[in-house]
Design an enzyme around this catalytic site. Sequence first.
Site, PDB file in Angstrom:
ATOM      1  N   SER A   1       0.699  -1.117  -0.083  1.00  0.00           N
ATOM      2  CA  SER A   1      -0.132  -0.016   0.173  1.00  0.00           C
ATOM      3  C   SER A   1       0.740   1.191  -0.107  1.00  0.00           C
ATOM      4  CB  SER A   1      -0.845  -0.087   1.313  1.00  0.00           C
ATOM      5  OG  SER A   1      -1.475   1.216   1.490  1.00  0.00           O
TER       6      SER A   1
ATOM      7  N   HIS B   1      -1.422  -1.362  -4.158  1.00  0.00           N
ATOM      8  CA  HIS B   1      -2.709  -1.159  -3.583  1.00  0.00           C
ATOM      9  C   HIS B   1      -2.558   0.375  -3.309  1.00  0.00           C
ATOM     10  CE1 HIS B   1      -6.284  -2.211  -1.176  1.00  0.00           C
ATOM     11  NE2 HIS B   1      -6.073  -1.130  -0.247  1.00  0.00           N
TER      12      HIS B   1
ATOM     13  N   ASP C   1      -4.906   3.336  -1.610  1.00  0.00           N
ATOM     14  CA  ASP C   1      -5.898   3.650  -0.568  1.00  0.00           C
ATOM     15  C   ASP C   1      -6.371   5.056  -0.749  1.00  0.00           C
ATOM     16  OD1 ASP C   1      -5.880   1.563   1.373  1.00  0.00           O
ATOM     17  OD2 ASP C   1      -4.117   1.833   1.736  1.00  0.00           O
TER      18      ASP C   1
ATOM     19  N   MET D   1      -8.750   7.948   0.058  1.00  0.00           N
ATOM     20  CA  MET D   1      -9.681   8.384   1.287  1.00  0.00           C
ATOM     21  C   MET D   1     -10.170   9.909   0.844  1.00  0.00           C
ATOM     22  SD  MET D   1      -7.304   7.051   4.218  1.00  0.00           S
ATOM     23  CE  MET D   1      -6.681   5.403   4.242  1.00  0.00           C
TER      24      MET D   1
ATOM     25  N   HIS E   1      -8.723   1.060  -4.022  1.00  0.00           N
ATOM     26  CA  HIS E   1      -9.638   0.724  -2.745  1.00  0.00           C
ATOM     27  C   HIS E   1     -10.294   2.141  -2.376  1.00  0.00           C
ATOM     28  CE1 HIS E   1      -9.744  -0.141   1.680  1.00  0.00           C
ATOM     29  NE2 HIS E   1     -10.898  -0.342   1.288  1.00  0.00           N
TER      30      HIS E   1
ATOM     31  N   MET F   1     -12.140   4.482  -0.354  1.00  0.00           N
ATOM     32  CA  MET F   1     -12.821   4.669   0.890  1.00  0.00           C
ATOM     33  C   MET F   1     -13.386   6.016   0.835  1.00  0.00           C
ATOM     34  SD  MET F   1      -9.887   3.038   3.366  1.00  0.00           S
ATOM     35  CE  MET F   1      -8.525   3.202   2.181  1.00  0.00           C
TER      36      MET F   1
ATOM     37  N   MET G   1     -11.526  -5.544   6.218  1.00  0.00           N
ATOM     38  CA  MET G   1     -10.677  -4.626   6.804  1.00  0.00           C
ATOM     39  C   MET G   1     -10.495  -5.514   8.171  1.00  0.00           C
ATOM     40  SD  MET G   1     -10.149  -1.849   4.822  1.00  0.00           S
ATOM     41  CE  MET G   1      -9.325  -1.259   6.294  1.00  0.00           C
TER      42      MET G   1
ATOM     43  N   ASP H   1      -6.853  -6.333   4.863  1.00  0.00           N
ATOM     44  CA  ASP H   1      -6.103  -4.995   4.819  1.00  0.00           C
ATOM     45  C   ASP H   1      -6.107  -4.323   6.295  1.00  0.00           C
ATOM     46  OD1 ASP H   1      -5.227  -2.223   4.220  1.00  0.00           O
ATOM     47  OD2 ASP H   1      -6.738  -1.620   2.781  1.00  0.00           O
TER      48      ASP H   1
END
Length: 232
Positions: free
Chosen positions: A8, A33, A35, A37, A66, A68, A137, A175
């Site tokens: 990540s 990965h 992330d 957000m 991913h 979020m 998660m 994760d």
Amino acid sequence: MNITIAPSILSANFGEISEEIERVVEAGASWIHLDVMDGSFVPNITFGAVAVKSFNKPQGVVFDAHLMVVHPEHHIESFVKAGADIITVHAEATHHLHRTVQQIKEYGVKAAVALNPATPLEVLDWIYPELDMVLLMSVNPGWGGQQFIPAIYKKIEKLAHKFHEQGLAIPIQVDGGIKPNTIRRAVSAGATNLVAGSAVFDNGSSTAEYREKIQALLQEAEQGVLTRSQIV
């Protein structure tokens, strides 16, 4: 059972992110990965599709986005255009999960759904055959460096058994808090794709250091595979 380590970049040096991706890929990673957000679904803000599009993507590497974010259906097209190969949305973040999964697949990329630690597996019972991966998660999402929540081992095991009973070969990604001392048990429970941030990037900056850390994770994961085969 093939095990994938997905570094990540949340824990990488953002000042030279493309170089970090190149180094970790040279060290043996085939997945990256991402992330994403938004400061709403989770407390932190990271980067969006414009930034992802600027990252140098090595040939053959999977960009694992991913999301979020709230209303992820509004952002799918931009992340596909930015180079995402698989897009993960949270079941908790969209009102029409099945429609969102279909939307992802209509763009020709793989679709996955993530569940927060307190979200039951049953919310996915009716869409498992539509999914290319499920992300569990093992921390509460929002920032890196957290400790693995022990209760998630049982959740992984329950999902793996569910897939086995239904004859589904769907990868289980985990994760959060993945380190040498947690990866073996996660793999033993049924995880096949492990997101590792600080376990790869902390206290290192060279290809050789990243290779050593990825190999250490894989060695522990292989022991988990052996334990898993004994259980099954």
